[in-house]
Design a protein around this motif. Sequence first.
Motif, PDB file in Angstrom:
ATOM      1  N   ALA A 178     -12.948 -26.266  19.157  1.00 58.69           N
ATOM      2  CA  ALA A 178     -13.179 -25.756  17.812  1.00 58.69           C
ATOM      3  C   ALA A 178     -13.904 -24.414  17.900  1.00 58.69           C
ATOM      4  CB  ALA A 178     -14.018 -26.754  17.013  1.00 58.69           C
ATOM      5  N   ALA A 179     -13.837 -23.635  16.820  1.00 57.85           N
ATOM      6  CA  ALA A 179     -14.471 -22.320  16.823  1.00 57.85           C
ATOM      7  C   ALA A 179     -15.973 -22.407  17.026  1.00 57.85           C
ATOM      8  CB  ALA A 179     -14.165 -21.588  15.519  1.00 57.85           C
ATOM      9  N   GLN A 180     -16.588 -23.522  16.606  1.00 58.29           N
ATOM     10  CA  GLN A 180     -18.034 -23.727  16.728  1.00 58.29           C
ATOM     11  C   GLN A 180     -18.308 -25.054  17.431  1.00 58.29           C
ATOM     12  OE1 GLN A 180     -19.977 -21.279  15.693  1.00 58.29           O
ATOM     13  NE2 GLN A 180     -18.416 -20.142  14.561  1.00 58.29           N
ATOM     14  N   PRO A 181     -19.367 -25.117  18.253  1.00 57.31           N
ATOM     15  CA  PRO A 181     -19.753 -26.407  18.818  1.00 57.31           C
ATOM     16  C   PRO A 181     -20.289 -27.339  17.735  1.00 57.31           C
ATOM     17  CG  PRO A 181     -21.406 -24.744  19.312  1.00 57.31           C
ATOM     18  CD  PRO A 181     -20.268 -24.030  18.655  1.00 57.31           C
ATOM     19  N   VAL A 182     -20.298 -28.624  18.001  1.00 60.69           N
ATOM     20  CA  VAL A 182     -20.855 -29.600  17.072  1.00 60.69           C
ATOM     21  C   VAL A 182     -22.350 -29.346  16.919  1.00 60.69           C
ATOM     22  CG1 VAL A 182     -21.243 -32.045  16.638  1.00 60.69           C
ATOM     23  CG2 VAL A 182     -19.138 -31.305  17.762  1.00 60.69           C
TER      24      VAL A 182
END
Length: 215
Positions: free
Chosen positions: A77-81
């Motif tokens: 995803a574009a951002q980590p969790v």
Amino acid sequence: MRPQTRLVLAISLDGRLAPAHGGPAQLGGKGDRRALEEALTWADGCLIGAQTLRLHGSTCLIKAPDLQLQRRSQGSAAQPVAIVVSRSGQLPPELPFFAQPVERWLLQPPAGSGRPPGFTRHLPWRDWAQALAVLGEQGLRRLVVLGGAQLAAGLLQADCIDGMQLTLCPRLLAGPHSWVPAATRLPLGQAGWQLEHQQHLGDGEVLLRYGRTAL
């Protein structure tokens, strides 16, 4: 298997995270921001203490298009969790964090009083060995620890930090807000640290990255 953890902090020359009166220090310039986003690009998730989230209102995002593209090219995803650690679960729903484009998880003791909305997963926290094992079972292999000091201290006391990325900023803040709180008790026989990378970031800032040495 627990995830690999990297503590990422910007600190003053005297080792402080915040000014003497408290609150966010807003340390770090453009070079530190890039180094932070590169660390987030490396990670599957980032750990954030609830009090730090209350103070800042939001988590750090990867904004650089090339780093977002790098993650997507790797199937991420574009951002980590974003993983919030909270004993109480009491988080103001109006925080900008809940509108950010990230997947939100909550780590909380089973006896916690609140179960705030806005999180896709609520995971149990009993101690750090157990919690990190749970995160590993969820498929996370690399974690960035963003603070604050109490979160960092808990992981250090549990001997669960594998690397440290510190940006030394040319400011003096004084006061009590050290990035390693005075009450922190590190385990006896803990491995030492080896400098793996150093980099001048501009504006007088220096990045230092350390890894664990073998016992």
